[in-house]
Design a protein around this motif. Structure first.
Motif, short mmCIF file in Angstrom:
data_model
loop_
_atom_site.label_atom_id
_atom_site.label_comp_id
_atom_site.label_asym_id
_atom_site.label_seq_id
_atom_site.Cartn_x
_atom_site.Cartn_y
_atom_site.Cartn_z
N ARG A 43 -39.59 112.53 -9.48
CA ARG A 43 -39.40 113.97 -9.49
C ARG A 43 -40.13 114.50 -10.70
O ARG A 43 -40.04 113.90 -11.77
N PRO A 44 -40.81 115.62 -10.57
CA PRO A 44 -41.48 116.16 -11.76
C PRO A 44 -40.42 116.46 -12.82
O PRO A 44 -39.37 116.98 -12.50
N SER A 45 -40.70 116.10 -14.03
CA SER A 45 -39.66 116.32 -15.04
C SER A 45 -39.67 117.79 -15.43
O SER A 45 -40.70 118.38 -15.69
N ARG A 46 -38.50 118.38 -15.44
CA ARG A 46 -38.37 119.79 -15.81
C ARG A 46 -38.11 119.85 -17.29
O ARG A 46 -37.21 119.17 -17.80
N ASP A 47 -38.81 120.71 -17.92
CA ASP A 47 -38.60 120.90 -19.35
C ASP A 47 -37.47 121.92 -19.53
O ASP A 47 -37.61 123.07 -19.09
N PRO A 48 -36.37 121.54 -20.12
CA PRO A 48 -35.24 122.48 -20.23
C PRO A 48 -35.63 123.76 -20.96
O PRO A 48 -35.10 124.84 -20.65
#
Ligand code: BGC
Ligand code: BGC
Length: 842
Positions: A43-48
């Motif tokens: 999954r593409p990592s989401r930057d918080p």
């Protein structure tokens, strides 16, 4: 196909008895089952931090602001100042739109316009968040809309290189040259897996087999956007990529914007191809396909756009539409389409004067709940995510960004060197009798053929203009023609090179290189009824034969956007090279064709076919996995100097039933396409088919006779004696003109008034339900000078609007009057109007 008639190449692949369209069957449903589709590994990592920033912006946006983000408008349809009032998410330049209406505007003009749009989008005094507009462009083989840019080989040639690392470098160079002009986003790469080579977009495809797309996709995306999780990702020397056209664009039976009638497993196993790797590599946008799957338009397919792409494959960027493609969804128009947004489209791509109507309608649909608030927020969230990731909120106006304005990057020497390497690697050696190649550069070389000294022809479609036509070498600063590359190589080695397009020579050369092939086209204009190369004009073949007959060893360099049936041309050549559409670096051709001065091989051929090569013109569905696979050269074929092999004499006979095609011509050179007829009709329906040059109707109301315009008997004089009668061209089966009437094509008729009419004159069409529609041309004809040829142009949309069934046109041309009239006609075509035309007749 087969058929008695196979003419009319302008995409008129007739849905007639000759080319039956598979009837919808129960098993072919347009609803996908996401659970049978692969799921991306990571999954593409989401930057918080990014997500929190989106939340903060979203909270402050009005519903109208949100709607604005969903709309992208072509720069030909909008002014920068519009963005002061309408906070739209994006603009694009279509293939034919340049700054100020100038397709050939220099790079500084693009940057200037980018600044103007950006500044207008950021101008805000109401306390709502300012959101930068992003500009998308079709940088599909280099930043190809901008004069001076490095143009790489089109994807079909790149597929032949099998060189993944090269794809990464090409992606990066494209991003640099795009960013230099201040543009944020490219609508590339195309990952279509083209299964029927009659399609006009075959050259935009890397391969007929999905393995190459799967291998290349991640590398290209990394090149364009930088590697996810590193500092490169969407750094200032990168731009946003698009993976297009989702999904099944290459499976439409060779017809542009057609219908892929295939089971779900085929859509998944063949057409998904490179998408999983593109998504893993972080492609930030995906473009919905114009085409349909089992009868339903992709722009409205929720099971695929949302179910498969977003939910199953975890794509977290946004889905952009394709050029008013939403308007083709059932129940939609270009100006209203909640269904597309609800299916999972996040951004409309709009062209035309009605974008404010689209905005108003979408706003109403959001306010009424027809577009649920959660769906609206999700779409906006995705668009903002990409804008934030791409740094557009932080980098200021385009001209203040790191690369913008560094115009020397456009067409820079090191970029061109990469393109030249790509040319060397992409060429495929199909034949090399007697080891003619590599040639000695110290020899006396004749360079012939219309393609030898023509950048536009070697670059193909999507080069400065949408179709890649109407250009001269002067429009391509920084480019090198194939001839120029040969000339330099030969001169440097002390040989003699002579350019002679028609192949004439004073002193017999040691060898001739003949460069020829397809003329540029894009999209539906390149759709063909079969794979015969140049059915109407055999002058290239004659040139090859003439040289061979004179005892000159002949090297054919073939420029084309797809494999074509060239058996006769191959027989007439000693060596035959498929060069595809190499782009601006023609010098790469000579790099491979010539030895070094010391006689050793300079560069061996590396290219291997990524599309099977046909042995017959009717083998347009020719893929390894298809039943009865019997190509001339199979997928993966490609000779080298190290490993030569002989090619036997090839069969030159056209299969029975194959007719010549006629490039959009309805009537020309005194003829209609084979199988069609020019018919004279009286109102009582007594029809006379005009077989020879002359004919008269039963009660002599209408008479036709042959006259000369440019050549003998190339025109017809029509004389109406009074009483309702018409002359019409009838096709051999119903024509599907929906695609044509959706673009800018017109019915273009060359006529001369010989005797002024006494009653109204109409131009029309008939469909197979018997419906006839007409537009008045009385005044248009009267405005012409008597006795002089004039062109009457009626946009196809005019006939569509009057309610004819454009999918089943039986007579694409009817000219009628009740009175007396004398008129000659020489050419009737479906073509682009020489000047933009919106008027429907008088
Ligand atoms: C094409 C797309 C292209 C878009 C914008 C469409 O007609 O199908 O590939 O990106 O136009 O030019
Ligand atoms: C535009 C292209 C677009 C095409 C769609 C052209 O006028 O310039 O960008 O792809 O129309 O049919």
């Amino acid at each position: 196909m087969s058929a008695s008639f196979s003419s009319f190449t302008i995409a008129l692949l007739l849905q007639s008895a000759a080319t039956p369209v598979a009837a919808p069957t129960a098993s072919l449903s347009p609803v996908a089952h996401p659970e049978i589709w692969p799921t991306a590994n990571a999954r593409p990592s989401r930057d918080p931090k990014v997500e929190a920033r989106i939340d903060a912006i979203l909270k402050r946006m009005s519903v109208a602001d949100k709607i604005g983000q969903l709309i992208q408008v072509d720069i030909a349809s909008i002014e920068p100042s519009d963005l002061r009032t309408y906070k739209l998410g994006s603009i694009l330049n279509g293939g034919n739109s340049g700054p100020g209406g100038n397709d050939l505007a220099p790079p500084v003009e693009w940057l200037k316009l980018a600044d103007q749009f950006y500044e207008a989008s950021m101008a805000r005094t109401d306390g709502r968040p300012a959101i930068p507009v992003i500009w998308g462009t079709d940088a599909v083989h280099g930043n190809n809309n901008i004069p001076g840019a490095t143009l790489f080989p089109h994807n079909i040639g790149l597929g032949a290189t099998r060189d993944r690392d090269l794809m990464r470098e090409i992606g990066h160079v494209t991003a640099i040259e795009t960013a230099a002009a201040g543009i944020d986003w490219t609508f590339a790469p195309t990952l279509a897996v083209v299964r029927d080579d009659r399609w006009g977009r075959t050259y935009e495809s890397y391969s007929e087999e999905p393995t190459i797309q799967a291998d290349f996709a991640g590398a290209v995306i990394e090149g364009v956007q930088g590697k996810v999780g590193t500092k490169e990702f969407l750094a200032p020397d990168r731009v946003i990529a698009t993976t297009k056209h989702f999904l099944g664009d290459g499976g439409t039976g060779g017809r542009d914007q057609g219908d892929a009638r295939i089971p779900e497993t085929a859509l998944r196993d063949i057409h998904l191809g490179g998408y999983p790797s593109a998504i893993e590599a972080g492609t930030q946008s995906v473009m919905a396909s114009f085409s349909s799957w089992n009868g339903a338009k992709m722009h409205g397919n929720k099971s695929l756009l949302t179910g498969v792409l977003k939910d199953r494959l975890h794509f977290d960027g946004f889905v952009v539409g394709d050029w008013n493609g939403h308007g083709q969804v059932d129940g939609c128009s270009n100006e209203s389409c909640a269904a597309a947004i609800n299916a999972g489209l996040d951004m409309f791509m709009y062209s035309g004067s009605g974008w404010k109507t689209l905005y108003d309608n979408t706003l109403k649909q959001a306010q009424s709940g027809e577009i649920p608030a959660a769906r609206l927020d999700d779409a906006v969230r995705r668009i903002l995510r990409v804008k934030i990731r791409a740094g557009t909120f932080d980098r200021g106006r385009p001209s203040s960004r790191a690369l913008a304005g560094k115009m020397t990057l456009i067409g820079a020497a090191d970029h061109r060197a990469i393109a030249r390497r790509a040319v060397r690697e992409s060429m495929v050696l199909l034949k090399n009798e007697g080891g003619l190649l590599p040639l000695k550069p110290s020899a006396n070389i004749l360079v012939a053929g219309v393609g030898a000294d023509d950048v536009a022809q070697q670059a193909g479609g999507w080069s400065l203009t949408w179709q890649g036509t109407g250009l001269t070498n002067a429009n391509f600063p920084n480019a090198e023609t194939i001839w120029s590359g040969i000339s330099t190589a030969v001169k440097t080695a002390g040989g003699t090179a002579t350019l002679s397009a028609d192949g004439s020579f004073a002193k017999k050369p040691d060898a001739a290189i003949v460069v020829f092939g397809e003329q540029p086209y894009a999209e539906f204009k390149g759709d063909r009824p079969n794979l015969e190369y140049s059915p109407d004009d055999k002058s290239d073949l004659e040139l090859l034969r003439k040289l061979k007959a004179a005892g000159v060893p002949v090297v054919a360099v073939f420029l084309s956007g797809r494999p074509l049936w060239v058996n006769a041309e191959m027989n007439a050549s000693d060596a035959f090279v498929a060069a595809f559409l190499p782009g601006t670096e023609g010098g790469g051709v000579a790099d491979v064709l010539f030895r070094k001065k010391d006689g050793s091989v300079a560069n061996d051929f590396r290219g291997k076919l990524s599309f099977s090569w046909p042995k017959r013109p009717d083998q347009y569905v020719l893929n390894r996995s298809d039943p009865g696979y019997d190509p001339l050269f199979q997928f993966g074929y490609g000779l080298t100097y190290a490993k030569p092999s002989a090619v036997p004499k090839l069969d030159e006979a056209r299969p029975a039933g194959m007719a010549a095609s006629s490039n959009g011509t309805i009537f020309g050179k005194g003829r209609v396409p084979e199988g069609w007829s020019l018919t004279l009709v009286e109102q009582d329906q007594s029809k006379v088919r005009l077989l020879g040059a002359n004919a008269t109707t039963a009660t002599k109301r209408l008479t036709a006779s042959a006259v000369d315009r440019r050549r003998q008997e190339d025109a017809r004089a029509l004389v109406w004696a009074g009483g309702p009668a018409d002359a019409r061209v009838e096709a051999s089966g119903p024509l599907d003109l929906t695609r044509e009437s959706n673009g800018e094509l017109s019915l273009v008729v060359d006529v001369r008034v010989d005797r002024a009419g006494s009653a109204p004159v109409n131009l029309g069409m008939v469909s197979n339900d018997g419906k006839a529609v007409t537009v008045p041309i009385t005044k248009t004809l009267a405005a012409g000078k008597p006795g002089e040829w004039q062109q009457v142009i009626v946009p196809l949309q005019c006939f569509a609007k009057r309610g004819i069934d454009m999918a089943h046109v039986t007579a694409p041309f009817v000219i009628a009057t009740d009175g007396k009239l004398g008129l000659s006609m020489s050419d009737v075509k479906i073509d682009s109007a020489p000047v933009p035309m919106t008027k429907c007749g008088d």
